[in-house]
Design an enzyme around this catalytic site. Structure first.
Site, PDB file in Angstrom:
ATOM      1  N   LYS A   7       0.846  -1.208   0.000  1.00 43.95           N
ATOM      2  CA  LYS A   7       0.000   0.000   0.000  1.00 43.95           C
ATOM      3  C   LYS A   7       0.878   1.253   0.000  1.00 43.95           C
ATOM      4  O   LYS A   7       0.472   2.311   0.476  1.00 43.95           O
ATOM      5  CB  LYS A   7      -0.938   0.007   1.212  1.00 43.95           C
ATOM      6  CG  LYS A   7      -1.953  -1.137   1.220  1.00 43.95           C
ATOM      7  CD  LYS A   7      -2.992  -0.965   0.117  1.00 43.95           C
ATOM      8  CE  LYS A   7      -3.962  -2.126   0.085  1.00 43.95           C
ATOM      9  NZ  LYS A   7      -4.847  -2.089  -1.104  1.00 43.95           N
ATOM     10  N   ARG A   8       2.084   1.090  -0.509  1.00 38.88           N
ATOM     11  CA  ARG A   8       3.034   2.201  -0.632  1.00 38.88           C
ATOM     12  C   ARG A   8       3.266   2.901   0.714  1.00 38.88           C
ATOM     13  O   ARG A   8       3.416   4.112   0.804  1.00 38.88           O
ATOM     14  CB  ARG A   8       2.577   3.225  -1.693  1.00 38.88           C
ATOM     15  CG  ARG A   8       2.281   2.618  -3.068  1.00 38.88           C
ATOM     16  CD  ARG A   8       3.390   1.689  -3.545  1.00 38.88           C
ATOM     17  NE  ARG A   8       3.173   1.178  -4.882  1.00 38.88           N
ATOM     18  CZ  ARG A   8       3.077  -0.130  -5.203  1.00 38.88           C
ATOM     19  NH1 ARG A   8       3.180  -1.062  -4.249  1.00 38.88           N
ATOM     20  NH2 ARG A   8       2.919  -0.498  -6.444  1.00 38.88           N
TER      21      ARG A   8
ATOM     22  N   ALA B 270       3.196   6.986   0.916  1.00 42.15           N
ATOM     23  CA  ALA B 270       2.151   7.610   0.084  1.00 42.15           C
ATOM     24  C   ALA B 270       1.173   8.455   0.903  1.00 42.15           C
ATOM     25  O   ALA B 270       0.120   8.832   0.396  1.00 42.15           O
ATOM     26  CB  ALA B 270       1.384   6.523  -0.667  1.00 42.15           C
TER      27      ALA B 270
ATOM     28  N   GLU C 181       4.730  15.040   5.550  1.00 47.62           N
ATOM     29  CA  GLU C 181       4.558  15.565   6.917  1.00 47.62           C
ATOM     30  C   GLU C 181       5.413  14.754   7.899  1.00 47.62           C
ATOM     31  O   GLU C 181       6.046  15.317   8.795  1.00 47.62           O
ATOM     32  CB  GLU C 181       3.078  15.521   7.311  1.00 47.62           C
ATOM     33  CG  GLU C 181       2.233  16.477   6.458  1.00 47.62           C
ATOM     34  CD  GLU C 181       0.776  16.523   6.889  1.00 47.62           C
ATOM     35  OE1 GLU C 181       0.074  15.505   6.710  1.00 47.62           O
ATOM     36  OE2 GLU C 181       0.346  17.556   7.418  1.00 47.62           O
TER      37      GLU C 181
ATOM     38  N   GLU D 183      -3.081  16.652  -1.315  1.00 47.74           N
ATOM     39  CA  GLU D 183      -4.274  17.050  -0.568  1.00 47.74           C
ATOM     40  C   GLU D 183      -5.114  18.038  -1.369  1.00 47.74           C
ATOM     41  O   GLU D 183      -6.346  17.979  -1.361  1.00 47.74           O
ATOM     42  CB  GLU D 183      -3.879  17.708   0.768  1.00 47.74           C
ATOM     43  CG  GLU D 183      -3.375  16.754   1.815  1.00 47.74           C
ATOM     44  CD  GLU D 183      -1.870  16.490   1.734  1.00 47.74           C
ATOM     45  OE1 GLU D 183      -1.274  16.742   0.670  1.00 47.74           O
ATOM     46  OE2 GLU D 183      -1.307  16.012   2.725  1.00 47.74           O
TER      47      GLU D 183
ATOM     48  N   ARG E 253      -7.237  16.278  -3.705  1.00 48.32           N
ATOM     49  CA  ARG E 253      -8.172  15.328  -3.073  1.00 48.32           C
ATOM     50  C   ARG E 253      -9.281  16.063  -2.310  1.00 48.32           C
ATOM     51  O   ARG E 253     -10.091  15.445  -1.632  1.00 48.32           O
ATOM     52  CB  ARG E 253      -7.449  14.402  -2.089  1.00 48.32           C
ATOM     53  CG  ARG E 253      -6.226  13.705  -2.637  1.00 48.32           C
ATOM     54  CD  ARG E 253      -6.480  12.295  -3.129  1.00 48.32           C
ATOM     55  NE  ARG E 253      -5.238  11.699  -3.626  1.00 48.32           N
ATOM     56  CZ  ARG E 253      -4.946  11.535  -4.904  1.00 48.32           C
ATOM     57  NH1 ARG E 253      -5.801  11.887  -5.849  1.00 48.32           N
ATOM     58  NH2 ARG E 253      -3.799  11.005  -5.268  1.00 48.32           N
TER      59      ARG E 253
ATOM     60  N   GLY F  79      -3.089  17.763   7.525  1.00 49.88           N
ATOM     61  CA  GLY F  79      -3.603  17.670   8.896  1.00 49.88           C
ATOM     62  C   GLY F  79      -2.589  17.079   9.853  1.00 49.88           C
ATOM     63  O   GLY F  79      -2.864  16.893  11.031  1.00 49.88           O
TER      64      GLY F  79
HETATM   65  C1  1HE Z   1      -2.955   3.678  -1.174  1.00 50.36           C
HETATM   66  C2  1HE Z   1      -2.400   4.962  -1.033  1.00 50.36           C
HETATM   67  C3  1HE Z   1      -2.938   5.809  -0.044  1.00 50.36           C
HETATM   68  C4  1HE Z   1      -1.359   3.927  -2.631  1.00 50.36           C
HETATM   69  N1  1HE Z   1      -3.949   5.342   0.711  1.00 50.36           N
HETATM   70  N2  1HE Z   1      -3.976   3.259  -0.410  1.00 50.36           N
HETATM   71  N3  1HE Z   1      -1.854  10.404  -0.723  1.00 50.36           N
HETATM   72  C5  1HE Z   1      -2.040  10.407  -2.058  1.00 50.36           C
HETATM   73  O1  1HE Z   1      -2.965  10.998  -2.571  1.00 50.36           O
HETATM   74  C6  1HE Z   1      -1.079   9.563  -2.855  1.00 50.36           C
HETATM   75  C7  1HE Z   1      -1.806   8.395  -3.466  1.00 50.36           C
HETATM   76  N4  1HE Z   1      -0.892   7.423  -4.039  1.00 50.36           N
HETATM   77  C8  1HE Z   1      -0.297   7.577  -5.254  1.00 50.36           C
HETATM   78  O2  1HE Z   1      -0.358   8.620  -5.879  1.00 50.36           O
HETATM   79  C9  1HE Z   1       0.473   6.406  -5.780  1.00 50.36           C
HETATM   80  O3  1HE Z   1       0.018   5.234  -5.116  1.00 50.36           O
HETATM   81  C10 1HE Z   1       2.007   6.489  -5.576  1.00 50.36           C
HETATM   82  C11 1HE Z   1       2.599   7.585  -6.480  1.00 50.36           C
HETATM   83  C12 1HE Z   1       2.390   6.765  -4.131  1.00 50.36           C
HETATM   84  C13 1HE Z   1       2.659   5.119  -5.943  1.00 50.36           C
HETATM   85  O4  1HE Z   1       2.221   4.746  -7.256  1.00 50.36           O
HETATM   86  P1  1HE Z   1       2.358   3.203  -7.701  1.00 50.36           P
HETATM   87  O5  1HE Z   1       1.941   3.134  -9.132  1.00 50.36           O
HETATM   88  O6  1HE Z   1       3.699   2.697  -7.325  1.00 50.36           O
HETATM   89  O7  1HE Z   1       1.315   2.382  -6.779  1.00 50.36           O
HETATM   90  P2  1HE Z   1      -0.275   2.251  -6.905  1.00 50.36           P
HETATM   91  O8  1HE Z   1      -0.604   1.198  -7.915  1.00 50.36           O
HETATM   92  O9  1HE Z   1      -0.919   3.580  -7.094  1.00 50.36           O
HETATM   93  O10 1HE Z   1      -0.687   1.760  -5.442  1.00 50.36           O
HETATM   94  C14 1HE Z   1      -0.454   0.428  -4.985  1.00 50.36           C
HETATM   95  C15 1HE Z   1      -1.521   0.121  -3.952  1.00 50.36           C
HETATM   96  O11 1HE Z   1      -1.381   1.008  -2.852  1.00 50.36           O
HETATM   97  C16 1HE Z   1      -2.938   0.351  -4.488  1.00 50.36           C
HETATM   98  O12 1HE Z   1      -3.785  -0.572  -3.809  1.00 50.36           O
HETATM   99  P3  1HE Z   1      -4.279  -1.941  -4.548  1.00 50.36           P
HETATM  100  O13 1HE Z   1      -5.127  -2.613  -3.495  1.00 50.36           O
HETATM  101  O14 1HE Z   1      -5.014  -1.479  -5.773  1.00 50.36           O
HETATM  102  O15 1HE Z   1      -3.018  -2.701  -4.893  1.00 50.36           O
HETATM  103  C17 1HE Z   1      -3.268   1.740  -4.007  1.00 50.36           C
HETATM  104  O16 1HE Z   1      -4.674   1.971  -3.857  1.00 50.36           O
HETATM  105  C18 1HE Z   1      -2.591   1.729  -2.639  1.00 50.36           C
HETATM  106  N5  1HE Z   1      -2.305   3.075  -2.176  1.00 50.36           N
HETATM  107  N6  1HE Z   1      -1.415   5.094  -1.951  1.00 50.36           N
HETATM  108  C19 1HE Z   1      -4.435   4.119   0.519  1.00 50.36           C
HETATM  109  N7  1HE Z   1      -2.438   7.032   0.196  1.00 50.36           N
HETATM  110  C20 1HE Z   1      -2.835  13.843   8.082  1.00 50.36           C
HETATM  111  S1  1HE Z   1      -3.493  14.392   6.656  1.00 50.36           S
HETATM  112  C21 1HE Z   1      -2.526  13.777   5.361  1.00 50.36           C
HETATM  113  C22 1HE Z   1      -3.304  13.884   4.107  1.00 50.36           C
HETATM  114  C23 1HE Z   1      -2.694  13.090   2.989  1.00 50.36           C
HETATM  115  O17 1HE Z   1      -1.696  12.421   3.140  1.00 50.36           O
HETATM  116  S2  1HE Z   1      -3.507  13.213   1.512  1.00 50.36           S
HETATM  117  C24 1HE Z   1      -2.445  12.447   0.358  1.00 50.36           C
HETATM  118  C25 1HE Z   1      -2.732  10.998   0.226  1.00 50.36           C
END
Ligand code: 1HE
Length: 257
Positions: free
Chosen positions: A24-25, A61, A111, A131, A134, A139
């Site tokens: 889940k990265r 991630a 963060e 964020e 999204r 936070g």
């Molecule tokens: C996740 C998450 C996640 C991956 N929560 N499941 N963060 C983001 O908006 C970043 C979201 N993630 C991405 O943009 C990409 O995953 C990555 C660039 C980090 C990596 O890409 P990649 O191609 O290597 O991996 P993937 O195919 O996108 O992800 C592999 C799996 O990890 C996949 O799940 P699967 O069940 O389909 O295999 C994804 O859904 C899962 N995954 N990132 C949940 N973040 C205190 S407030 C903080 C607010 C925030 O941090 S908002 C930003 C959130």
């Protein structure tokens, strides 16, 4: 200390804390955030420095988006405060913490990295704050810590436009203090941790707890606080031994090698 999704290893006086959710990265679930808080609260007293690393191709991630449920405002605030408490234990915990960065360092992952004292990034690292796109906001302390690294203007741009910084421009912008070849961030972080662990504990404590506070005080208050910390540090027996070692030719000179 055992936790799902978090590996803790003691290498002499260095604690290595590794996020272990590569599938889940290394997305930060509530359980993982609480585990991080617990680990840094309960570090054995023999530990002198810590390294945080992420398993797999990405450091972290960010927030586990699958756990984002319908929260009301109070629940949202408490969730954010939980992150604050956990990352506070890292920033103002007992020992300096070095983040070994690679791949995605995004959202809550950035963060987490910015709560550490030193960031070492390899050339695969990239930084983003998704964020903005999204529909949420940082936070986990990001609006306090990230501008101190890169400035308010860069953080605003990242969140408004989704800008992604690659490793090299990220280092120039101030995200990381060290930029190293791909695959070597952990080794460099360990090398730095071993160096940090040799300092007098009181000096490390002053750097973690006094310096950031002094930097935010009005100059007059800052000079006064500095004089207190400086006096406490130099009065410690360890400082006297180290000064004597230098004066009697037993300590290393400053060298650019
Ligand atoms: C996740 C998450 C996640 C991956 N929560 N499941 N963060 C983001 O908006 C970043 C979201 N993630 C991405 O943009 C990409 O995953 C990555 C660039 C980090 C990596 O890409 P990649 O191609 O290597 O991996 P993937 O195919 O996108 O992800 C592999 C799996 O990890 C996949 O799940 P699967 O069940 O389909 O295999 C994804 O859904 C899962 N995954 N990132 C949940 N973040 C205190 S407030 C903080 C607010 C925030 O941090 S908002 C930003 C959130």
């Amino acid at each position: 200390m055992t936790y799902p999704d978090l590996q803790i290893e003691l290498k002499d006086d260095i604690a290595v804390v590794r996020l272990m959710r590569a599938s889940k990265r290394n997305a930060l679930s509530d359980g993982l955030i609480l585990a991080l808080r617990d680990v840094f609260e309960k570090l054995p007293s023999s530990v002198r420095a810590a390294v945080i690393d992420g398993d797999g191709p990405h450091f972290c991630a960010g927030l586990d988006l699958s756990e984002l449920q319908e929260r009301d405002a109070a629940q949202g605030m408490h969730h954010s405060r939980m992150w604050h408490a956990a990352l506070e234990h890292i920033q103002h915990g007992p020992v300096p913490v070095i983040a070994a960065l690679h791949g995605a360092v995004v959202g809550g992952g950035l963060e987490l990295a910015s709560a550490c004292h030193i960031r070492v990034a390899d050339s695969s690292t990239f930084y983003a704050l998704p964020e903005g796109s999204r529909g949420i906001f940082v936070g986990g302390g990001g609006s306090v810590r990230i501008p101190k690294l890169i400035g308010v203007a860069r953080m605003t741009d990242m969140m408004l436009t989704g800008r992604v910084y690659a490793a090299e421009e990220g280092e120039r912008a101030g995200f990381a203090q060290y930029l190293v070849p791909e695959g070597t961030a952990f080794d460099k972080a360990m090398e730095l941790a071993r160096r940090v662990a040799q300092n007098a504990p009181l000096t490390n404590y002053a750097l973690m707890h006094a310096l950031p506070r002094i930097a935010e005080q009005p100059a007059d208050h800052g000079f006064f606080t500095e004089s207190l910390i400086c006096a406490i540090a130099q009065a410690a027996p360890e400082a006297k031994t180290r000064l004597r070692d230098f004066l009697e030719g037993r300590a290393a000179k400053v060298s650019k090698e």
